[in-house]
Design a protein around this motif. Structure first.
Motif, short mmCIF file in Angstrom:
data_model
loop_
_atom_site.label_atom_id
_atom_site.label_comp_id
_atom_site.label_asym_id
_atom_site.label_seq_id
_atom_site.Cartn_x
_atom_site.Cartn_y
_atom_site.Cartn_z
N ALA A 18 0.83 -1.21 0.00
CA ALA A 18 0.00 0.00 0.00
C ALA A 18 0.87 1.26 0.00
N PHE A 19 1.95 1.26 0.80
CA PHE A 19 2.86 2.40 0.80
C PHE A 19 3.51 2.58 -0.57
N SER A 20 3.82 1.48 -1.23
CA SER A 20 4.39 1.55 -2.57
C SER A 20 3.40 2.18 -3.55
N GLU A 21 2.13 1.80 -3.41
CA GLU A 21 1.08 2.39 -4.26
C GLU A 21 0.93 3.88 -3.97
N ILE A 22 1.04 4.26 -2.71
CA ILE A 22 0.96 5.68 -2.34
C ILE A 22 2.09 6.45 -3.02
N GLU A 23 3.28 5.87 -3.01
CA GLU A 23 4.43 6.52 -3.67
C GLU A 23 4.16 6.72 -5.16
N LYS A 24 3.53 5.74 -5.80
CA LYS A 24 3.18 5.88 -7.23
C LYS A 24 2.17 7.01 -7.42
N LYS A 25 1.23 7.14 -6.50
CA LYS A 25 0.23 8.22 -6.58
C LYS A 25 0.92 9.58 -6.45
N ILE A 26 1.88 9.67 -5.53
CA ILE A 26 2.61 10.92 -5.35
C ILE A 26 3.37 11.29 -6.62
N GLN A 27 4.02 10.29 -7.22
CA GLN A 27 4.76 10.54 -8.46
C GLN A 27 3.82 11.01 -9.57
N ALA A 28 2.64 10.41 -9.66
CA ALA A 28 1.67 10.82 -10.67
C ALA A 28 1.22 12.26 -10.43
N LEU A 29 1.02 12.61 -9.17
CA LEU A 29 0.58 13.98 -8.84
C LEU A 29 1.68 15.01 -9.11
N ASP A 30 2.93 14.58 -9.07
CA ASP A 30 4.05 15.49 -9.32
C ASP A 30 4.22 15.85 -10.80
N LYS A 31 3.58 15.09 -11.68
CA LYS A 31 3.70 15.36 -13.11
C LYS A 31 3.01 16.67 -13.45
#
Length: 77
Positions: A18-31
């Protein structure tokens, strides 16, 4: 109407996953080119994952406290 995505519990994610998925969400939001709709979707899914992680960690903390209190492990429901 869009189909609601599965939550972390339905996907049977570990806290680490779940934390790994959160990190992916953060990266997507940074685009820079993310749309408002997509950013809201990523944010909402990230918050659901955070809630799942918080609840899972709380359950473990409660078990640890119970063990520390009486030395025996019992399921905490």
């Amino acid at each position: 109407m869009a189909k609601k995505s599965e939550n972390a519990e339905e996907k049977k994610l570990t806290v680490e996953e779940a934390f790994s998925e959160i990190e992916k969400k953060i990266q997507a939001l940074d685009k820079e080119d993310i749309s408002l709709e997509d950013s809201f979707k990523e944010y909402q899914e990230g918050m659901e994952l955070l809630k799942y992680c918080h609840e899972a960690i709380e359950k473990v903390e409660q078990k640890v406290q119970k063990i520390a209190a009486d030395g025996n492990l019992e399921d905490f429901e």
